[in-house]
Scaffold this active site. Structure first.
Site, PDB file in Angstrom:
ATOM      1  N   ASP A 332      -3.158  38.175  -1.201  1.00  0.00           N
ATOM      2  CA  ASP A 332      -1.741  37.910  -1.409  1.00  0.00           C
ATOM      3  C   ASP A 332      -0.985  38.270  -0.141  1.00  0.00           C
ATOM      4  OD1 ASP A 332      -1.955  37.056  -4.021  1.00  0.00           O
ATOM      5  OD2 ASP A 332      -1.746  39.057  -4.856  1.00  0.00           O
ATOM      6  N   ASP A 618      -2.179  40.620  -8.386  1.00  0.00           N
ATOM      7  CA  ASP A 618      -1.454  41.676  -9.101  1.00  0.00           C
ATOM      8  C   ASP A 618      -0.883  41.233 -10.432  1.00  0.00           C
ATOM      9  OD1 ASP A 618       0.527  40.015  -8.191  1.00  0.00           O
ATOM     10  OD2 ASP A 618       1.474  41.465  -6.865  1.00  0.00           O
TER      11      ASP A 618
END
Length: 895
Positions: A332, A618
């Protein structure tokens, strides 16, 4: 009652309410209780299903069908039939020990679906028979009409039929700002998650009141689709697990073949069947490294502890080694490469462009900061909150106002607010009405068309073409620098009361632009460089805007000077073959605006190309990709419970550098596994050779080593030094090597040559010499009886003890030799591994107890050794280590 297998086809939930009522055979007053009960039998309960959970009896039984376990079972049965029950019991104890370690390792449960289920509430308010009723969430069915109010967690996918709400969609999309949902929203083509008339199971209502008709429940909902993706496929074994399994089969085949061949040789050479069977048992036990699996398990557990101290919590032991095999990291951007702490860096005011830190003297900058901070819902730390809460961008705007001397307190801000138009992902802006003034902030392309005037140093003037050109150039410059750009505007209403949002957000005065940066984390650029030196590629997969993500990637050193960008729409339109070709190309890619399916496709495409993939994530929507990557890496600080349960590793600091550090640790663990495998395998030769001498001599030479003595070596003297080798420091240059091929084994030809052909042969020669030297000193000749009651029996016990003690002495030399693969022992320090020194001390004490304690002498068939025999054993470690040191010196010269 179980649900009927055939579930009705899903309806088009984006149709107008009246058409949707017809399709769902319901009304605005909801369902009757009897009809809801009937539909519950058709659709099933509104809860997430879990497929094929682990069953511990089956997992435990599987441990006893491993090749090594089967071999040892055969040896135990033969020992029992051969009249040596103590030996059979000892072998069974080894089987149970191995099974216990392996079973404990594999019992890490998969709880991603249970964590997803935690997002669903226990009850909901539904209209049943025309009245609002509290209904268990699991009993909701398509066609139910539910009431959604502020603070409610939504428990089914639904279409609003009246009212307006703000919904926290972060669990599904990762967007931290609430999004507006309204019943009479205009139909806009696009993804379902962006539809302004739809709400979804697992999200939360943050403001407003509305009614909605349920369209999908359970596994047919959006969160159910993610749960299904999370459960798809099976948990593949790690490279180490595959290699150890292959090695155990090889060992099993070698042991059985050797036992069968030499059993026949022993009988042909004149051994009795009892002696031949005893010989076969000894050969099998000598070939099977009983301590291998427990030692690997304990070494991996030590690696897990080391990683935890460095900020990486590993949930599956074998994942430590898989990290060392990683060839691609998919990361990410926000919070992993960056700090997820937005900071205002630049301000544009008409006619001037300022550094935010130096803008306090400009009155217009303070007006801009006040308006931007007023148009927020976040709460700064110390402002009536335990800590900062809300969107990082809004928190940055609150900090800016404070730094410029115009702080905006949340209590006063909220008290003055009469209307809130929440941030809308389609409109890309939000607005508030405070004390008769509209404040609007949002993406420049969204806010600028609503502005007719601009604030200048001389007052408010109409927007002109030169100003618009300056604005366009500034926005392009900020975006190219990787900055997020917000436009801030206002409008004085006077006595006017806007009828709706469209009316309020019109005829605005532009105050200026705010440029925000999310800085790289400290150490990320160095970690990326280290990953590149190690031959690891890094792809960025993010929901952010492509050019912004690409600039952050460039700053981190990912993708070169101009990283390649692949948008989510382009990815979705690719065939599997096209995606595989894209991922097989050299270089690194920024995947922008990615979806859960897109992230999963990238993961599976990389694995199909033979890569070992570490994937970070996440959110709930990341769970499928985390579950199917070789290493799923969840964020411990910002990650959801679902992501943490689906992942194999959790970062306690959310830092990309920790991932690279974990790869370093994984490589070290793999190298150390090879070191103690070398150490364990090297002793197979001196353990097997005595049985071959016994068999080939037809019994003329008595058995130089007993089976119980072998077990004492494999499970007693060698275990602690092997574990100490598992904690050896990394050799220099570990992260400068390319990733090893996924098919490269822990056990390869070079390791076997060094273990069996060099260390093993030297050890066997020394041990055999010690055995015969002891017998000949006592006057033994081939064929002389040495059984109990004979004159040579004590000498024979001393000779077998010399074999046992000789192997222990050679183990010490092998332990020092195995500490390095190529480097000299001097380069890493003779005494740098204190655990190994402690293990060797234990080894000597343990061997001394077996040799000199009368009770243990009776069990293991040993006898006390004299000073002359101990003097003969003393140089064994130096000889073994010295030969290997010369071998490694030759290897270094050739390299």
């Amino acid at each position: 009652m179980a649900p009927i297998e055939t579930v009705p086809d899903p309806v088009d939930e984006r149709r107008p309410p009246l058409q949707l009522f017809r399709d769902l055979r319901t009304t605005a007053d909801g369902l009757g209780a009897r009809e809801a009960a009937r539909r519950l039998t058709v659709y099933g309960p509104n809860e997430l299903a879990r497929r094929g959970g682990r069953r511990w009896p089956r997992e435990l039984l599987a441990q006893f069908t491993q090749p090594l376990a089967v071999l040892l079972m055969i040896a135990a049965v033969l020992a029992w039939l051969g009249g040596t029950p103590p030996l059979a019991v000892a072998v069974v104890a080894v089987i149970l020990l191995n099974a216990g370690f392996a079973f404990a390792q594999e019992m890490q449960a998969e709880r991603a679906v249970e964590a997803l289920a935690a997002y669903l509430p226990d009850s909901a308010r539904a209209l049943r028979d025309g009245a609002i009723t509290d209904v268990p969430a699991r009993d909701l069915v398509p066609g139910d009409v539910i009431v959604i109010a502020e603070g409610d967690r939504i428990c089914a996918d639904a279409r609003l039929i009246d009212g307006e709400v703000a919904v926290d969609m972060s669990a599904l999309t990762g967007e931290s700002m609430p999004t507006g949902r309204v019943a009479d929203a205009e139909f806009v083509p696009g993804p379902l998650l962006e539809a302004r008339e739809l709400v979804f199971s697992g999200t939360a209502c943050t403001a407003g009141l509305a009614r909605a008709v349920v369209t999908r429940t359970a596994m047919h909902s959006e969160i159910g689709r993610i749960a299904a993706l999370s459960q798809r496929g099976r948990l593949d074994p790690s490279p180490l697990e595959r290699q150890v399994r292959l090695a155990t089969w090889i060992i099993a085949i070698v042991a059985v073949a050797a036992g069968a061949v030499f059993l026949a040789i022993g009988v042909a050479a004149g051994l009795t069947w009892a002696a031949a069977i005893s010989f076969a048992i000894g050969l099998i036990v000598a070939n099977v490294p009983e301590g291998l699996l427990p030692t690997i398990t304990l070494a991996l557990a030590a690696g897990v502890r080391d990683l935890a101290r460095g900020g990486a919590v590993v949930k599956r032991l074998s994942a430590v080694e898989t990290l060392g095999s990683t060839t691609v990291i998919c990361t990410d951007k926000t919070g992993t490469l960056t700090e997820n702490r937005m900071t205002v860096t630049r301000l544009w005011l008409c006619g001037v462009e300022l550094d935010a830190a130096q803008a306090g003297a400009e009155p217009r900058a303070r007006e801009l900061a006040t308006a931007a901070a007023t148009c927020t819902t976040a709460r700064a730390a110390g402002d009536g909150a335990q800590g900062s809460t809300g969107d990082p961008t809004e928190l940055a705007l609150l900090r800016l106002a404070g730094e410029l001397g115009v702080p905006v307190r949340s209590a006063g801000r909220d008290a003055a607010r009469s209307t809130l138009y929440t941030f809308d992902t389609r409109l890309k802006r939000m607005s508030t009405i405070d004390h008769g003034r509209v404040h609007t902030k949002g993406a420049a392309e969204s806010v600028l068309p609503l502005c007719s005037r601009v604030l200048t140093a001389d007052g408010t003037v109409a927007l002109s073409r030169p100003v618009l050109a300056d604005l366009a150039a500034t926005v392009e410059w900020y975006a190219a620098a990787g900055l997020r750009v917000l436009a801030v505007a206002r409008r004085d209403l006077g006595t006017e009361h806007p009828a709706d949002r469209q009316n309020a957000e019109s005829d605005l005065t532009l105050l200026g632009l705010v440029a925000l940066a999310d800085p790289l984390r400290d150490g990320v650029a160095d970690a990326v460089e280290a990953a590149h030196r190690a031959g690891i590629r890094i792809h960025v997969i993010t929901g952010d805007y492509g050019p912004t993500a690409a600039e952050i990637a460039r700053q981190a050193g990912i993708g070169g000077r101009a990283p390649r960008i692949v948008a989510g729409g382009d990815l979705d339109s690719m065939t599997e073959a096209e995606l595989d070709r894209l991922l097989a190309e050299p270089g690194e890619i920024v995947f922008a605006r990615s979806s859960p399916e897109g992230k999963l496709r990238i993961c599976e495409g990389l694995r199909a190309n033979g890569d070992i993939v570490a994937m970070t994530g996440d959110g709930v929507n990341d769970a499928p990709a985390l579950r199917h990557a070789d290493i799923g890496v969840a964020m411990g600080l910002s990650g959801t419970d679902v992501a943490r349960e689906a992942a194999t590793m959790v970062l306690t600091d959310d830092n990309f550098a920790t991932v690279v550090g974990a790869v370093d640790a994984g490589r070290r663990v793999f190298d150390n596994v090879r070191k103690f495998v070398l150490y364990i395998f090297a002793h197979a030769v001196p353990e097997v050779v005595p049985f071959l001498i016994f068999a080939l001599s037809g019994g003329a030479v008595p058995l130089p080593l007993t089976v119980l003595q072998i077990l004492a070596i494999d499970l007693g003297t060698e275990t602690l030094p092997a574990l100490a080798l598992g904690r050896e420091r990394a050799e220099p240059g570990l992260m400068n090597r390319p990733p090893r091929p996924s098919k490269a084994g822990v056990i390869d030809r070079r390791l076997l040559l060094r273990a069996w052909g060099l260390l093993g042969v030297v050890s066997a020669a020394l041990v055999t010499a010690g055995f015969f030297w002891t017998l000949w000193r006592a006057g033994w000749h081939p064929g002389d009886p040495v059984g109990a009651g004979t004159a040579l029996h004590h000498a024979y016990e001393q000779a077998t003890t010399m074999t046992f003690a000789g192997i222990v002495a050679c183990q010490i030399g092998t332990a020092f030799a195995a500490r390095t693969d190529r480097a000299s022992l001097r380069s890493i320090g003779l005494f740098s591994n204190r655990l190994l020194l402690a293990g060797i001390a234990f080894e000597l004490v343990f061997a001394g107890l077996l040799i000199y304690v009368p009770t243990l002498q009776a069990i293991f068939g040993t006898a006390a050794l004299g000073p002359g025999q101990l003097a003969l054993l003393a140089p064994f470690p130096i000889v073994v280590w010295g030969v290997d040191e010369l071998y490694r010196a030759v290897v270094r010269r050739r390299a």
